[in-house]
Design a protein around this motif. Structure first.
Motif, PDB file in Angstrom:
ATOM      1  N   MET A 125       0.827  -1.199   0.000  1.00 14.73           N
ATOM      2  CA  MET A 125       0.000   0.000   0.000  1.00 14.73           C
ATOM      3  C   MET A 125       0.863   1.251   0.000  1.00 14.73           C
ATOM      4  O   MET A 125       1.919   1.295   0.626  1.00 14.73           O
ATOM      5  N   VAL A 126       0.379   2.277  -0.704  1.00 20.78           N
ATOM      6  CA  VAL A 126       0.953   3.617  -0.636  1.00 20.78           C
ATOM      7  C   VAL A 126      -0.198   4.575  -0.350  1.00 20.78           C
ATOM      8  O   VAL A 126      -1.209   4.576  -1.047  1.00 20.78           O
ATOM      9  N   LEU A 127      -0.047   5.377   0.703  1.00 21.49           N
ATOM     10  CA  LEU A 127      -1.035   6.377   1.070  1.00 21.49           C
ATOM     11  C   LEU A 127      -0.397   7.745   0.882  1.00 21.49           C
ATOM     12  O   LEU A 127       0.725   7.969   1.335  1.00 21.49           O
ATOM     13  N   THR A 128      -1.085   8.629   0.177  1.00 26.73           N
ATOM     14  CA  THR A 128      -0.618  10.012   0.054  1.00 26.73           C
ATOM     15  C   THR A 128      -1.716  10.932   0.554  1.00 26.73           C
ATOM     16  O   THR A 128      -2.903  10.663   0.371  1.00 26.73           O
ATOM     17  N   ALA A 129      -1.293  12.017   1.197  1.00 19.05           N
ATOM     18  CA  ALA A 129      -2.233  13.020   1.690  1.00 19.05           C
ATOM     19  C   ALA A 129      -1.602  14.385   1.458  1.00 19.05           C
ATOM     20  O   ALA A 129      -0.395  14.550   1.615  1.00 19.05           O
ATOM     21  N   SER A 130      -2.426  15.355   1.072  1.00 24.49           N
ATOM     22  CA  SER A 130      -1.892  16.698   0.843  1.00 24.49           C
ATOM     23  C   SER A 130      -2.873  17.737   1.354  1.00 24.49           C
ATOM     24  O   SER A 130      -4.082  17.560   1.316  1.00 24.49           O
ATOM     25  N   GLY A 131      -2.284  18.823   1.857  1.00 25.74           N
ATOM     26  CA  GLY A 131      -3.069  19.934   2.375  1.00 25.74           C
ATOM     27  C   GLY A 131      -2.360  21.235   2.059  1.00 25.74           C
ATOM     28  O   GLY A 131      -1.722  21.358   1.018  1.00 25.74           O
ATOM     29  N   ASP A 132      -2.421  22.199   2.968  1.00 25.11           N
ATOM     30  CA  ASP A 132      -1.792  23.499   2.762  1.00 25.11           C
ATOM     31  C   ASP A 132      -0.271  23.381   2.794  1.00 25.11           C
ATOM     32  O   ASP A 132       0.338  23.327   3.865  1.00 25.11           O
ATOM     33  N   LEU A 133       0.347  23.310   1.619  1.00 26.52           N
ATOM     34  CA  LEU A 133       1.802  23.277   1.459  1.00 26.52           C
ATOM     35  C   LEU A 133       2.479  22.151   2.230  1.00 26.52           C
ATOM     36  O   LEU A 133       3.634  22.251   2.625  1.00 26.52           O
ATOM     37  N   VAL A 134       1.753  21.065   2.457  1.00 28.02           N
ATOM     38  CA  VAL A 134       2.308  19.893   3.116  1.00 28.02           C
ATOM     39  C   VAL A 134       1.815  18.638   2.402  1.00 28.02           C
ATOM     40  O   VAL A 134       0.680  18.592   1.912  1.00 28.02           O
ATOM     41  N   GLY A 135       2.691  17.670   2.300  1.00 32.12           N
ATOM     42  CA  GLY A 135       2.329  16.381   1.724  1.00 32.12           C
ATOM     43  C   GLY A 135       2.911  15.255   2.559  1.00 32.12           C
ATOM     44  O   GLY A 135       4.009  15.407   3.116  1.00 32.12           O
ATOM     45  N   GLU A 136       2.196  14.169   2.655  1.00 36.88           N
ATOM     46  CA  GLU A 136       2.663  13.011   3.404  1.00 36.88           C
ATOM     47  C   GLU A 136       2.537  11.773   2.546  1.00 36.88           C
ATOM     48  O   GLU A 136       1.573  11.625   1.790  1.00 36.88           O
ATOM     49  N   VAL A 137       3.532  10.917   2.652  1.00 40.09           N
ATOM     50  CA  VAL A 137       3.536   9.643   1.952  1.00 40.09           C
ATOM     51  C   VAL A 137       3.775   8.556   2.979  1.00 40.09           C
ATOM     52  O   VAL A 137       4.744   8.637   3.759  1.00 40.09           O
ATOM     53  N   ALA A 138       2.902   7.566   3.005  1.00 37.39           N
ATOM     54  CA  ALA A 138       3.049   6.434   3.924  1.00 37.39           C
ATOM     55  C   ALA A 138       3.072   5.150   3.098  1.00 37.39           C
ATOM     56  O   ALA A 138       2.340   5.010   2.116  1.00 37.39           O
ATOM     57  N   PHE A 139       3.923   4.250   3.510  1.00 42.41           N
ATOM     58  CA  PHE A 139       4.011   2.925   2.872  1.00 42.41           C
ATOM     59  C   PHE A 139       3.582   1.881   3.878  1.00 42.41           C
ATOM     60  O   PHE A 139       3.825   2.020   5.080  1.00 42.41           O
TER      61      PHE A 139
END
Length: 145
Positions: A125-139
């Motif tokens: 699995m790869v999870l990506t999340a983005s908001g105000d000038l921030v991004g997160e990637v989880a494996f």
């Protein structure tokens, strides 16, 4: 002796590969899944990216995914479980793609959009999340319940 070795080898290969072949169909959305987050990176526009723990970015370590109900939960059950509605489900190129968006806390500009890609042949699995000038990637990895 050679014939016994050949038959034994063929039988072992068959027995070991059968569970793997049956598991492959379990990631098509027909069964509920539990996914374990293994690693997370957070990227800020002016600061680059760095490794984080799931807890540091407020991400549950385990995600219970129920496509029949179109919901992701932070625990299997209970009133304390955080939930997120799955707004879109699509199978694409041997990946199960789930998407949604969250408002976050009221009166705080912390809303974000997310995508989870689950490889239908391995459960990775790869999870990506983005908001105000921030991004997160989880494996992570998912398994059928």
């Amino acid at each position: 002796m050679k014939k016994i070795f050949t038959v034994t080898t063929a039988l072992c290969v068959y027995l070991l590969s059968t569970p793997l072949l049956s598991i492959a169909g379990d990631f098509d959305g027909s069964k509920p899944l539990v996914c374990t987050v293994l690693s997370v990176s957070e990227c800020l526009m002016d600061q680059g990216c760095r490794e984080m723990t799931p807890e540091e970015v407020n991400l549950p370590r385990f995600l219970w995914i129920n496509l029949a109900k179109k919901v992701i939960q932070s625990s299997r059950s209970g009133q304390d479980a955080r939930t997120s509605k799955i707004e879109s489900v699509k199978e694409l190129d041997h990946k199960l793609m789930l998407q949604g968006a969250e408002q976050g806390r009221e009166d705080v500009r912390d809303g974000f959009g997310w995508t989870i890609a689950i490889m239908t042949d391995t459960g990775e699995m790869v999870l990506t999340a983005s908001g105000d000038l921030v991004g997160e990637v989880a494996f992570g990895v998912c398994t059928p319940q």
